[in-house]
Each structure stands twice: as C-alpha cells, then as structure tokens.
Design an enzyme around this catalytic site. Structure first.
Site, PDB file in Angstrom:
ATOM      1  N   LYS A  14      49.305  -3.511  12.941  1.00 43.20           N
ATOM      2  CA  LYS A  14      50.784  -2.807  13.142  1.00 43.20           C
ATOM      3  C   LYS A  14      50.846  -2.396  14.246  1.00 43.20           C
ATOM      4  CE  LYS A  14      50.819  -0.282   9.429  1.00 43.20           C
ATOM      5  NZ  LYS A  14      49.747  -0.316   8.684  1.00 43.20           N
ATOM      6  N   ARG A  89      57.587   4.617   4.342  1.00 39.49           N
ATOM      7  CA  ARG A  89      56.557   4.710   4.184  1.00 39.49           C
ATOM      8  C   ARG A  89      56.121   4.723   2.603  1.00 39.49           C
ATOM      9  NH1 ARG A  89      52.203   4.789   7.777  1.00 39.49           N
ATOM     10  NH2 ARG A  89      49.676   4.684   6.959  1.00 39.49           N
ATOM     11  N   ARG A 128      37.143  -0.672  14.187  1.00 39.97           N
ATOM     12  CA  ARG A 128      37.995  -0.088  14.882  1.00 39.97           C
ATOM     13  C   ARG A 128      37.712   1.333  15.850  1.00 39.97           C
ATOM     14  NH1 ARG A 128      43.880   0.941  12.546  1.00 39.97           N
ATOM     15  NH2 ARG A 128      42.797   2.411  11.237  1.00 39.97           N
ATOM     16  N   ARG A 161      38.227   6.984  14.838  1.00 44.80           N
ATOM     17  CA  ARG A 161      39.535   7.791  13.803  1.00 44.80           C
ATOM     18  C   ARG A 161      38.661   8.218  12.479  1.00 44.80           C
ATOM     19  NH1 ARG A 161      45.221   4.350  12.531  1.00 44.80           N
ATOM     20  NH2 ARG A 161      44.713   6.263  10.991  1.00 44.80           N
ATOM     21  N   ARG A 172      42.750   4.941   1.210  1.00 40.06           N
ATOM     22  CA  ARG A 172      44.300   4.543   2.096  1.00 40.06           C
ATOM     23  C   ARG A 172      44.938   3.160   1.273  1.00 40.06           C
ATOM     24  NH1 ARG A 172      41.695   5.001   7.447  1.00 40.06           N
ATOM     25  NH2 ARG A 172      44.101   4.137   8.293  1.00 40.06           N
TER      26      ARG A 172
HETATM   27  P1  AP5 Z   1      45.483  -1.434  13.617  1.00 42.01           P
HETATM   28  O1  AP5 Z   1      46.537  -2.443  15.018  1.00 42.01           O
HETATM   29  O2  AP5 Z   1      44.689  -0.413  13.925  1.00 42.01           O
HETATM   30  O3  AP5 Z   1      45.858  -1.618  12.372  1.00 42.01           O
HETATM   31  P2  AP5 Z   1      47.024  -0.622  11.989  1.00 42.01           P
HETATM   32  O4  AP5 Z   1      48.398  -1.182  11.361  1.00 42.01           O
HETATM   33  O5  AP5 Z   1      47.900   0.135  12.982  1.00 42.01           O
HETATM   34  O6  AP5 Z   1      46.056  -0.016  10.843  1.00 42.01           O
HETATM   35  P3  AP5 Z   1      46.733   1.553  10.332  1.00 42.01           P
HETATM   36  O7  AP5 Z   1      44.977   2.404  10.074  1.00 42.01           O
HETATM   37  O8  AP5 Z   1      46.851   2.133  12.139  1.00 42.01           O
HETATM   38  O9  AP5 Z   1      47.758   1.985   9.692  1.00 42.01           O
HETATM   39  P4  AP5 Z   1      48.406   3.071   8.555  1.00 42.01           P
HETATM   40  O10 AP5 Z   1      49.256   2.888   8.285  1.00 42.01           O
HETATM   41  O11 AP5 Z   1      46.599   3.560   7.735  1.00 42.01           O
HETATM   42  O12 AP5 Z   1      47.744   4.120   9.267  1.00 42.01           O
HETATM   43  P5  AP5 Z   1      48.638   4.583  10.428  1.00 42.01           P
HETATM   44  O13 AP5 Z   1      48.224   5.984  11.960  1.00 42.01           O
HETATM   45  O14 AP5 Z   1      50.014   4.379  10.516  1.00 42.01           O
HETATM   46  O15 AP5 Z   1      44.476  -2.874  13.402  1.00 42.01           O
HETATM   47  C1  AP5 Z   1      43.365  -2.354  12.760  1.00 42.01           C
HETATM   48  C2  AP5 Z   1      42.010  -2.624  13.616  1.00 42.01           C
HETATM   49  O16 AP5 Z   1      42.292  -4.718  13.493  1.00 42.01           O
HETATM   50  C3  AP5 Z   1      42.149  -2.419  15.170  1.00 42.01           C
HETATM   51  O17 AP5 Z   1      40.805  -2.041  15.129  1.00 42.01           O
HETATM   52  C4  AP5 Z   1      42.287  -3.705  15.700  1.00 42.01           C
HETATM   53  O18 AP5 Z   1      41.623  -4.063  16.826  1.00 42.01           O
HETATM   54  C5  AP5 Z   1      42.229  -4.732  14.527  1.00 42.01           C
HETATM   55  N1  AP5 Z   1      42.551  -6.059  15.455  1.00 42.01           N
HETATM   56  C6  AP5 Z   1      44.024  -5.970  14.650  1.00 42.01           C
HETATM   57  N2  AP5 Z   1      44.797  -7.283  14.421  1.00 42.01           N
HETATM   58  C7  AP5 Z   1      44.012  -8.407  14.508  1.00 42.01           C
HETATM   59  C8  AP5 Z   1      43.829  -9.574  14.206  1.00 42.01           C
HETATM   60  N3  AP5 Z   1      44.959 -10.535  14.317  1.00 42.01           N
HETATM   61  N4  AP5 Z   1      42.576 -10.387  13.867  1.00 42.01           N
HETATM   62  C9  AP5 Z   1      42.232  -9.813  14.392  1.00 42.01           C
HETATM   63  N5  AP5 Z   1      41.617  -8.110  14.505  1.00 42.01           N
HETATM   64  C10 AP5 Z   1      42.392  -7.772  14.314  1.00 42.01           C
HETATM   65  O19 AP5 Z   1      48.434   6.498   9.282  1.00 42.01           O
HETATM   66  C11 AP5 Z   1      47.434   7.291   9.246  1.00 42.01           C
HETATM   67  C12 AP5 Z   1      47.773   8.055   7.966  1.00 42.01           C
HETATM   68  O20 AP5 Z   1      48.484   9.003   9.025  1.00 42.01           O
HETATM   69  C13 AP5 Z   1      48.231   8.024   7.223  1.00 42.01           C
HETATM   70  O21 AP5 Z   1      46.872   7.515   6.050  1.00 42.01           O
HETATM   71  C14 AP5 Z   1      49.121   8.839   6.447  1.00 42.01           C
HETATM   72  O22 AP5 Z   1      47.746  10.493   6.012  1.00 42.01           O
HETATM   73  C15 AP5 Z   1      49.450   9.703   7.290  1.00 42.01           C
HETATM   74  N6  AP5 Z   1      51.057   9.403   7.856  1.00 42.01           N
HETATM   75  C16 AP5 Z   1      51.457   8.932   8.998  1.00 42.01           C
HETATM   76  N7  AP5 Z   1      52.837   7.623   8.713  1.00 42.01           N
HETATM   77  C17 AP5 Z   1      53.013   8.700   7.833  1.00 42.01           C
HETATM   78  C18 AP5 Z   1      54.583   8.650   7.040  1.00 42.01           C
HETATM   79  N8  AP5 Z   1      55.379   7.974   6.996  1.00 42.01           N
HETATM   80  N9  AP5 Z   1      54.768   9.381   5.699  1.00 42.01           N
HETATM   81  C19 AP5 Z   1      54.041   9.667   5.250  1.00 42.01           C
HETATM   82  N10 AP5 Z   1      52.567   9.848   6.077  1.00 42.01           N
HETATM   83  C20 AP5 Z   1      52.209   9.203   7.348  1.00 42.01           C
HETATM   84 MG    MG Z   2      48.106   1.783  13.195  1.00 39.68          MG
END
Ligand code: AP5
Ligand code: MG
Ligand code: ZN
Length: 215
Positions: A14, A89, A128, A161, A172
């Site tokens: 994402k 979410r 990552r 992270r 997660r």
């Molecule tokens: P990346 O693009 O970083 O993946 P992502 O989908 O953004 O994964 P996240 O871990 O950020 O998602 P998340 O939903 O758990 O975290 P968030 O920050 O939203 O890619 C991942 C890796 O793969 C990278 O190394 C990249 O280089 C590689 N990659 C990407 N695409 C690729 C491809 N096509 N081929 C090969 N490699 C690839 O949330 C974190 C925390 O915040 C949550 O756990 C929660 O506690 C809180 N939070 C955030 N939003 C909310 C909400 N709305 N409600 C409640 N809690 C929330």
């Molecule tokens: Mg992300």
C-alpha cells in the site's frame, strides 16, 4: 478527481504504491500509520497512546482514528481528491467515512484491494526498511536504497519499524483477518472495489492501478 482507498493486508504494498499514485494523480497521501508514527517521533499525547497498540500489532482504537481522518480530509489539499492508505480498517471506520462523504455529497472513486499470500507478505515485512523522515518504503533485498541507510528521496535515515518483528507481524495478520478483511465484502456490496495481485512486481502493480483508475 480521484478519491481512493488502498486496502490490503500488512505488507501488500500500500505504502509503496501510494508514493507513485499520489505523484500520478497529484493528490495527498493520507496514511494513518504514517500519521501515528510521526506523532510517536514527536512524542505527542496521541503518539504515546497509539504506540501502546502499534507495538503489539493491535489496531489503535477507532475513537482515536476517525476524528483525525475527518480533520485531515477537511484540509484544503483534499478538495481535489485524496488517497487513503490504511484507513478505513474496521467496518465502523468505513461507515464513518461513508457518513462523512455523504454529508459532503461525495463518493469514493475506487477502493483498491491489493492482495498477496501471507508467506510473501511475511518475507517482505521482515526485510522492510522505512525512511524516518518521509516514510518512503524500502526492502533490504527487493528495493534497497541506493546508499545503505539513507533515503533516496529525501536523504533521511532509513530504519526498521518497531512493529516489523516476527511476532508482531503474525499478530498483525490475525488482526487484519479479523477486523479489516470484512471490509472487502463491505465494499463488494457497495460495488466500487477492485482487486489487484500484489505479487506481480512494483511497476506491474502500479500499471494495473492506473489502468483501473484511469487518466
Ligand atoms: P509496503 O508498501 O510498506 O506495504 P504496506 O501495505 O504499506 O504495509 P504496512 O505494514 O505499512 O501495512 P500496515 O497496514 O500493517 O501498516 P500501517 O502503517 O498502515 O511494502 C512492504 C514491503 O514490501 C516493503 O519493504 C516494500 O519495499 C516491499 N514491496 C512492496 N511492493 C512490492 C512488490 N510488488 N514486489 C516486491 N516487494 C514489494 O499501520 C501500522 C499500525 O498503525 C497498525 O498495526 C495499527 O496499529 C495502526 N493503524 C494505522 N491505521 C489505523 C487505522 N485506520 N485504525 C486503527 N489502527 C491503525
Ligand atoms: Mg504502509
Ligand atoms: Zn525519505
């Protein structure tokens, strides 16, 4: 005019796609995860509360998320659209977003669901690295920064992270399956969701998104 939501499990890509999408469509990138991490870095009260949940891989309570996003969507730069990454979410968050949009007579253009199997995702998250300053994502094998430890885009420090540890990642996934996956059906019923294979390479994923969202 594009109002987009990026849905998908942790590690689906994402954040990676968001960087490219907002450049293509000139809309702001609103990542609730990035907003919380910024607050943690700055030591705000919100950051302190959010950290308790994030470090365990739990969701931050809805009450701390919904108003934050509403306020963000009120900003001037959202007038011509936006990209939500990691919000909504929970079904509650999705309903609140719908309420907000209907108050303004607006619709979501598309909900983009990026999917991939957990084995692939696990490998990605453990490898990552992220820029501490601008949030740009890297991967030690698939997408390393040009200079080790330094962000290509802004020169910031690239770090791991706190929630990218094996145990937290497993939790997660569980949290995603229980609380976020039901949104796929929610938006299926709304009729505006598209599903994109997240394993076909960064550029191919992006090309699929552009094909679907249009010019
Ligand atoms: P990346 O693009 O970083 O993946 P992502 O989908 O953004 O994964 P996240 O871990 O950020 O998602 P998340 O939903 O758990 O975290 P968030 O920050 O939203 O890619 C991942 C890796 O793969 C990278 O190394 C990249 O280089 C590689 N990659 C990407 N695409 C690729 C491809 N096509 N081929 C090969 N490699 C690839 O949330 C974190 C925390 O915040 C949550 O756990 C929660 O506690 C809180 N939070 C955030 N939003 C909310 C909400 N709305 N409600 C409640 N809690 C929330
Ligand atoms: Mg992300
Ligand atoms: Zn950076």
């Amino acid at each position: 005019m594009c109002r987009l939501v990026l849905l998908g499990p942790p590690g689906a890509g994402k954040g990676t796609q968001a960087v490219k999408i907002v450049e293509e469509y000139q809309i702001p990138h609103i990542s609730t995860g990035d907003i919380f991490r910024m607050n943690i870095k700055e030591g705000t009260a919100l950051g302190k509360k959010a950290k308790e949940f994030m470090d365990k891989g739990e969701l931050v309570p809805d009450s701390l998320v919904v108003d934050l996003v509403r306020d963000r969507l009120e900003a001037e730069d959202c007038k011509n659209g936006f990209l939500l990454d990691g919000f909504p979410r929970t079904v509650y968050q999705a309903e609140e977003l719908d309420k907000y949009l209907s108050e303004k007579n607006l619709n979501l253009t598309k909900v983009i669901d990026i999917y991939a199997g957990e084995d692939v995702l696990f490998e990605r998250m453990i490898g990552r690295r992220v820029c501490k300053n601008c949030g740009a994502p890297y991967h030690i094998k698939n997408m390393p920064p040009k200079k080790e430890g330094i962000c290509d885009r802004c020169g910031g420090e690239v770090y791991q992270r706190a929630d990218d540890t094996e145990e937290t990642v497993k939790n997660r996934f569980e949290v995603y399956n229980k609380q976020t996956k039901p949104l796929v059906e929610y938006y299926e019923n709304a009729g505006n969701i598209v599903h994109i294979d997240g394993t076909i390479g960064l550029e191919n994923v992006f090309a699929s998104i552009v094909r679907i969202v249009g010019a």
